[in-house]
Enzyme design. Structure first.
Site, PDB file in Angstrom:
ATOM      1  N   GLU A 128       0.802  -1.230   0.000  1.00  0.00           N
ATOM      2  CA  GLU A 128       0.000   0.000   0.000  1.00  0.00           C
ATOM      3  C   GLU A 128       0.833   1.278   0.000  1.00  0.00           C
ATOM      4  O   GLU A 128       0.919   1.988   1.023  1.00  0.00           O
ATOM      5  CB  GLU A 128      -0.984  -0.020   1.173  1.00  0.00           C
ATOM      6  CG  GLU A 128      -1.891  -1.247   1.144  1.00  0.00           C
ATOM      7  CD  GLU A 128      -2.961  -1.251   2.225  1.00  0.00           C
ATOM      8  OE1 GLU A 128      -2.876  -0.433   3.153  1.00  0.00           O
ATOM      9  OE2 GLU A 128      -3.881  -2.074   2.136  1.00  0.00           O
ATOM     10  N   GLU A 141      -6.045  -8.011  -0.548  1.00  0.00           N
ATOM     11  CA  GLU A 141      -6.691  -7.746   0.743  1.00  0.00           C
ATOM     12  C   GLU A 141      -8.131  -7.344   0.500  1.00  0.00           C
ATOM     13  O   GLU A 141      -8.416  -6.506  -0.360  1.00  0.00           O
ATOM     14  CB  GLU A 141      -6.029  -6.588   1.511  1.00  0.00           C
ATOM     15  CG  GLU A 141      -4.779  -6.954   2.245  1.00  0.00           C
ATOM     16  CD  GLU A 141      -4.216  -5.799   3.069  1.00  0.00           C
ATOM     17  OE1 GLU A 141      -5.002  -4.937   3.526  1.00  0.00           O
ATOM     18  OE2 GLU A 141      -2.987  -5.764   3.237  1.00  0.00           O
TER      19      GLU A 141
HETATM   20  O1  IFM Z   1      -4.860  -3.462   8.806  1.00  0.00           O
HETATM   21  C1  IFM Z   1      -4.692  -2.863   7.552  1.00  0.00           C
HETATM   22  C2  IFM Z   1      -3.495  -3.446   6.853  1.00  0.00           C
HETATM   23  O2  IFM Z   1      -2.334  -3.250   7.581  1.00  0.00           O
HETATM   24  C3  IFM Z   1      -3.303  -2.814   5.493  1.00  0.00           C
HETATM   25  N1  IFM Z   1      -4.513  -2.781   4.735  1.00  0.00           N
HETATM   26  C4  IFM Z   1      -5.714  -2.339   5.378  1.00  0.00           C
HETATM   27  C5  IFM Z   1      -5.912  -3.063   6.682  1.00  0.00           C
HETATM   28  C6  IFM Z   1      -7.203  -2.590   7.370  1.00  0.00           C
HETATM   29  O3  IFM Z   1      -7.146  -1.233   7.658  1.00  0.00           O
END
Ligand code: IFM
Length: 444
Positions: free
Chosen positions: A167, A352
């Protein structure tokens, strides 16, 4: 669940994800201090000033956690490696305990039939490097290359896939412009540099991993859909386009097209490091797949004041414990956008997706129908994208365990498995059991 594994194409992969600082227990095993430790120790930054020193104690309980993954019937375990655990000073002498830990962890995955999908950096920058300017300093690309070489030299031979940075938007914009994550800056010049350097470091790490002979290398981008608060107001439409450019198109465009969107350059160009245009040869290193982290969409309105001149407006859709609107349709739109525009030749993975919910243990069980509905609805959009021709190859749930949700501490529960943060006892939730059934393999 309204689906089973058989409703997806042959070979479609399912997984669950975590990250090092959020679960391991950074206080153990000789890891060096990180900028998240300093950020959390500064009053007002993190709910109850909680940090990752103990987290889920995955550092000692990892065999139990890998058993949970195996029993869930997932194919992939997406995990991350802590830079400060491997190189406590950020560069120089490695911590043998840290290297041994990841070595054992990867072997443990393979022993259980799990595909290890590593992310090199999921946010815990070694403090000595933060002291030298962190992501603002161009040297970070070289420091990151050294870390990549060190950790991948040890575990790279057994990985299924690897990606450099989780990210990039969070590493740069959220942390240097909005100040919500470490190092908690609110500075446009720092932001511009961090945004560019994070992509440069990504490219250097890909070069290093190719040099080591690794394959199946990708990039992981978090995407947030932006809709204008008032679609009939041209100022809101332009503000939503700026939001989309900052959040989504800057990083995808940089890595896949070798340029930054005009809407971002309008605000950041004067602050980018000199000669930034010359770095695209490194930034655009060819990848083998693209990973999308998706959670929500935002309603954006124009706002007075300097660039970017926008503000978020409460939307009408149902919300998760994070206050994020549930909008599965936008996952479909993003998959199609990436498939049609940014990376038409690459396999796509949802790396994710998931939701935080105020899950409570009652009579030994945790019912989380909200999570089941969320996963169901997003997986339906994945099937829709596949039917419409997207080369979507897998879907990874955030997260295996309830864990440290950064500035929001331990309160927001994203796990398929409940963690009692006093006893550290793990209890699979109803969603875990439903998934376990949906993911059973033929003859299993
Ligand atoms: O917990 C985070 C993760 O570290 C990165 N992506 C989003 C998740 C939820 O906020």
């Amino acid at each position: 669940m309204t689906w089973t594994r058989n409703d997806f194409p042959e070979g479609f992969l399912f997984g669950a994800a975590t990250s090092s600082y959020q679960i391991e227990g950074h206080g153990m095993g000789g890891a060096g201090p990180t900028h998240w430790d300093s950020f959390a120790a500064t009053p007002g930054n993190v709910v109850r000033a909680e940090d990752g020193a103990r987290a889920c104690d995955h550092y000692t309980r990892w065999p139990e956690d890998l058993d949970l993954l195996r029993d869930l019937n997932v194919d992939i375990y997406r995990f991350s490696t802590s830079w400060a655990r491997v190189l406590p000073e950020g560069t120089g002498t490695p911590n043998p305990e840290g290297l041994d830990f990841y070595d054992r962890l990867v072997d443990g995955m393979l022993e259980r039939g799990l595909k290890p999908a590593a992310t090199l950096y999921h946010w815990e920058l070694p403090q000595p490097l933060a002291d030298r300017g962190g992501w603002r300093n161009r040297d970070i690309a070289g420091w990151f290359a050294e870390f990549t070489e060190t950790i991948m030299g040890r575990i790279g031979d057994r990985l299924w896939s690897a990606a450099p940075i989780n990210e990039p938007w969070c590493v740069s914009w959220l942390s240097h412009f909005e100040g919500h994550h470490a190092p908690g800056m609110r500075d446009i010049r720092a932001t511009a540099r961090a945004m560019h350097h994070v992509l440069l470091a990504h490219g250097r790490a890909i070069e290093v991993m190719r040099g080591l002979g690794l394959s199946n290398l990708g990039g992981v981008f978090n995407l947030e859909w932006a809709d204008p608060a008032d679609p009939d107001n041209p100022a809101d439409v332009a503000a939503a386009a700026r939001y989309d450019a900052i959040y989504n198109r800057f990083f995808l465009g940089g890595v896949f097209q070798g340029h930054y969107p005009a809407e971002v350059l309008e605000g950041l160009e004067p602050h980018l490091p000199q000669g930034w245009q010359d770095d695209f040869a490194t930034i655009t290193q060819p990848l083998d797949w693209v990973g999308l982290n998706y959670y929500t969409r935002k309603l954006i309105a124009a706002a007075p004041g300097p660039w970017p001149g926008l503000t978020e407006v409460q939307g009408p859709l149902p919300k998760t414990q994070m206050g994020w609107e549930v909008c599965p349709e936008a996952l479909y739109r993003f998959i199609m956008r990436v498939a049609n525009t940014h990376a038409p030749d690459l396999p796509i993975y949802v790396t994710e997706n998931g939701m935080a919910n105020a899950d409570r243990l009652q009579g030994g069980v945790i019912d989380d129908p909200e999570r089941l509905a969320y996963l169901d609805a997003h997986l339906a959009q994945c099937r829709r994208a596949i039917a419409d021709g997207a080369d979507l190859r897998g879907y990874i749930i955030w997260s295996l365990l309830d864990n440290y949700e950064w500035a929001l501490g331990y309160e927001k529960r994203f796990g398929l498995v409940h963690v009692d943060f006093e006893s550290l006892k793990r209890t699979p939730k109803a969603s875990y059991h439903a998934l376990e059934r949906a993911l059973r393999r033929k003859g299993g």
